[in-house]
Design a protein around this motif. Structure first.
Motif, PDB file in Angstrom:
ATOM      1  N   UNK A  91       0.850  -1.186   0.000  1.00 42.75           N
ATOM      2  CA  UNK A  91       0.000   0.000   0.000  1.00 42.75           C
ATOM      3  C   UNK A  91       0.885   1.234   0.000  1.00 42.75           C
ATOM      4  N   UNK A  92       0.607   2.157  -0.909  1.00 43.94           N
ATOM      5  CA  UNK A  92       1.371   3.405  -0.985  1.00 43.94           C
ATOM      6  C   UNK A  92       0.471   4.573  -0.640  1.00 43.94           C
ATOM      7  N   UNK A  93       0.958   5.434   0.236  1.00 40.50           N
ATOM      8  CA  UNK A  93       0.232   6.643   0.623  1.00 40.50           C
ATOM      9  C   UNK A  93       1.195   7.808   0.470  1.00 40.50           C
ATOM     10  N   UNK A  94       0.750   8.882  -0.185  1.00 43.13           N
ATOM     11  CA  UNK A  94       1.627  10.054  -0.308  1.00 43.13           C
ATOM     12  C   UNK A  94       0.892  11.291   0.186  1.00 43.13           C
ATOM     13  N   UNK A  95       1.661  12.183   0.791  1.00 46.38           N
ATOM     14  CA  UNK A  95       1.099  13.406   1.362  1.00 46.38           C
ATOM     15  C   UNK A  95       2.044  14.578   1.165  1.00 46.38           C
ATOM     16  N   UNK A  96       1.470  15.727   0.889  1.00 48.25           N
ATOM     17  CA  UNK A  96       2.221  16.976   0.920  1.00 48.25           C
ATOM     18  C   UNK A  96       2.005  17.583   2.299  1.00 48.25           C
TER      19      UNK A  96
ATOM     20  N   UNK B 189       5.278   3.470   2.140  1.00 45.93           N
ATOM     21  CA  UNK B 189       5.016   2.206   1.459  1.00 45.93           C
ATOM     22  C   UNK B 189       4.937   1.124   2.537  1.00 45.93           C
ATOM     23  N   UNK B 190       3.710   0.645   2.767  1.00 49.41           N
ATOM     24  CA  UNK B 190       3.463  -0.385   3.770  1.00 49.41           C
ATOM     25  C   UNK B 190       3.318  -1.732   3.084  1.00 49.41           C
TER      26      UNK B 190
END
Length: 81
Positions: A19-24, A69-70
């Motif tokens: 699982x990919x999570x992206x944040x500004x 990236x989990x």
């Protein structure tokens, strides 16, 4: 380059899940985000099936975003997290 194979599997037979999570992050709030991030990564490590996490900090390669990236051993364990 070969095309990835697409298959349909029964739940529980999918294998590892990423699982990919992206944040500004708002400028000036990076330290707050880093503190929050530390807690989230620690919490994820306590969940069944957790296989690890990678943290990509903001750079030109991430377009200035934090990317998490989990990895979990199954969809069910990823969903539980």
């Amino acid at each position: 380059m070969s095309t990835p194979q697409k298959t349909t599997v029964e739940p529980g037979h999918e294998g590892p899940v990423t699982l990919q999570i992206s944040r500004r992050v708002v400028t000036g709030r990076e330290a707050d985000y880093e503190d929050w991030l530390h807690g989230v990564v620690e919490a994820a490590s306590d969940f069944p099936g957790h296989l690890g996490v990678n943290i990509l900090r903001p750079s030109g390669k991430t377009d200035g975003r934090y990317v998490l990236i989990y990895r979990f051993d199954s969809f069910a364990h990823c969903e539980a997290w």
